[in-house]
Design a protein around this motif. Structure first.
Motif, short mmCIF file in Angstrom:
data_model
loop_
_atom_site.label_atom_id
_atom_site.label_comp_id
_atom_site.label_asym_id
_atom_site.label_seq_id
_atom_site.Cartn_x
_atom_site.Cartn_y
_atom_site.Cartn_z
N GLN A 84 0.53 -1.34 -0.10
CA GLN A 84 0.39 -0.01 -0.19
C GLN A 84 0.41 1.45 -0.37
O GLN A 84 1.88 1.38 0.83
N HIS A 104 -0.52 7.83 4.84
CA HIS A 104 -0.94 8.55 5.16
C HIS A 104 -2.20 9.33 3.83
O HIS A 104 -1.07 9.67 2.80
N THR A 152 -3.08 2.33 4.55
CA THR A 152 -3.39 3.53 5.02
C THR A 152 -4.11 4.80 5.92
O THR A 152 -5.34 3.81 5.77
N LEU A 188 -7.43 4.40 -2.35
CA LEU A 188 -6.27 4.37 -1.74
C LEU A 188 -6.14 2.78 -2.74
O LEU A 188 -6.30 1.52 -3.20
N ASP A 204 0.63 4.09 -0.32
CA ASP A 204 0.51 5.36 0.50
C ASP A 204 -0.07 5.49 2.56
O ASP A 204 -0.86 4.64 2.39
N GLU A 232 -8.18 3.23 9.33
CA GLU A 232 -7.00 3.20 8.62
C GLU A 232 -7.56 1.53 7.77
O GLU A 232 -8.50 0.84 8.12
#
Lengths: 118, 116
Positions: free
Chosen positions: B6, B10, B110, B21, B8, B88
Motif C-alpha cells: 500500500q 497517510h 493507509t 486507496l 500511501d 486505517e
C-alpha cells in the motif's frame, strides 16, 4: 451475538516478564487465528487453530511464544520472557468455516491487545 | 516473495471528495483479495472481498474495489467520503487453498483523514 473479545486491551510490562493474552472467539467458530502488528509494520499471521489443534503455526516468531486453545473454545497467547521487540498489537480472529475460500466464512477480528514491553 | 504494498501511508481528503486507496500484490497465483478497515477503538472489519468473477466488487459503506490482474492491483474507491470514513485501511491477500484462506498477508495500511 457477541463478537471476538480480547483482553487485556493494553498491557505494559518490563522486559523479562511474562504476559498472557486471551481471545474469546465467536461462539461456534472452530477456526481461530492470531495476528500481530509491530509498530509501523504490516499485520502478520502468527498461527491458526482448528478447534483445539494447531493447524499452522508457521508465523510464530520463536519459542518464547506459546499459544493454546484448550477445549477448542478460548485461546491464550503467552509471551515468556517478553523482549522489547515483542511490543505491538496482537489481533485475534475467528471464522466458522475453514479459511476464506469460496463457500467459507469471513474472518471476524477482535479489537486487539496492545502490548508494550519496557 | 509474497507481499502486499500500500504505497500511501497517510491520505487526507475533504469530506465529499472522491477517494482511491492503492493496493498492489505480489503472489504466485491470483489470490483471494480483501480490504479491511479499522476505526479507532474497533477491530478490523471486512469492507469487501474478491474471490472470482466480476472484477468490480461492491462492499459495505459505499466502497468498491476493482481487481486488475495485469497490474496485480486491487484499488479501493469511494465516490464521496464521509467524515466517519476516517480510519486505517488494510489490503490483504489469502491463498486459494482449502483451510489456508485465513492465513492472510496484509499491506502496511493507509491511514485516511477527512477534512471538514
Amino acid at each position: 451475538e457477541a463478537g471476538v473479545t480480547q483482553f487485556p486491551s493494553h498491557s505494559v510490562i518490563e522486559k523479562g516478564q511474562t504476559v498472557t493474552l486471551r481471545c474469546d472467539p465467536i461462539s461456534g467458530h472452530d477456526n481461530l487465528y492470531w495476528y500481530r502488528r509491530v509498530m509501523g509494520k504490516e499485520i502478520k499471521f502468527l498461527l491458526h487453530f482448528v478447534k483445539e489443534s494447531k493447524q499452522d503455526e508457521s508465523g510464530m516468531p520463536n519459542n518464547r511464544f506459546l499459544a493454546e486453545r484448550t477445549g477448542g473454545t478460548y485461546s491464550t497467547l503467552k509471551v515468556q520472557p517478553a523482549e522489547l521487540e515483542d511490543s505491538g498489537v496482537y489481533f485475534c480472529a475467528s471464522s466458522q468455516a475453514p479459511g476464506q475460500g469460496i463457500g467459507a466464512g469471513e474472518l471476524f477480528f477482535g479489537e486487539g491487545s496492545r502490548l508494550t514491553v519496557l | 516473495a509474497q507481499s502486499v504494498t500500500q504505497p500511501d501511508i497517510h491520505i487526507t481528503v475533504s469530506e465529499g471528495a472522491s477517494l482511491e486507496l492503492r493496493c498492489n500484490y505480489s503472489y504466485g497465483a491470483t489470490p483471494y483479495l480483501f480490504w479491511y478497515v479499522q476505526s479507532p477503538g474497533q477491530g478490523l472489519q471486512l469492507l469487501l472481498k474478491y474471490f472470482s468473477g466480476d472484477t468490480l466488487v461492491q462492499g459495505i459503506k459505499g466502497f468498491e474495489a476493482e481487481f486488475k490482474r495485469s497490474q496485480s492491483s486491487f484499488n479501493l474507491r469511494k465516490p464521496s467520503v464521509h467524515w466517519s470514513d476516517a480510519a486505517e485501511y488494510f489490503c490483504a491477500v489469502g491463498a486459494k487453498i482449502y483451510n489456508q484462506g485465513g492465513k492472510l498477508i496484509f499491506g502496511q495500511g493507509t491511514e485516511l483523514s477527512v477534512k471538514p
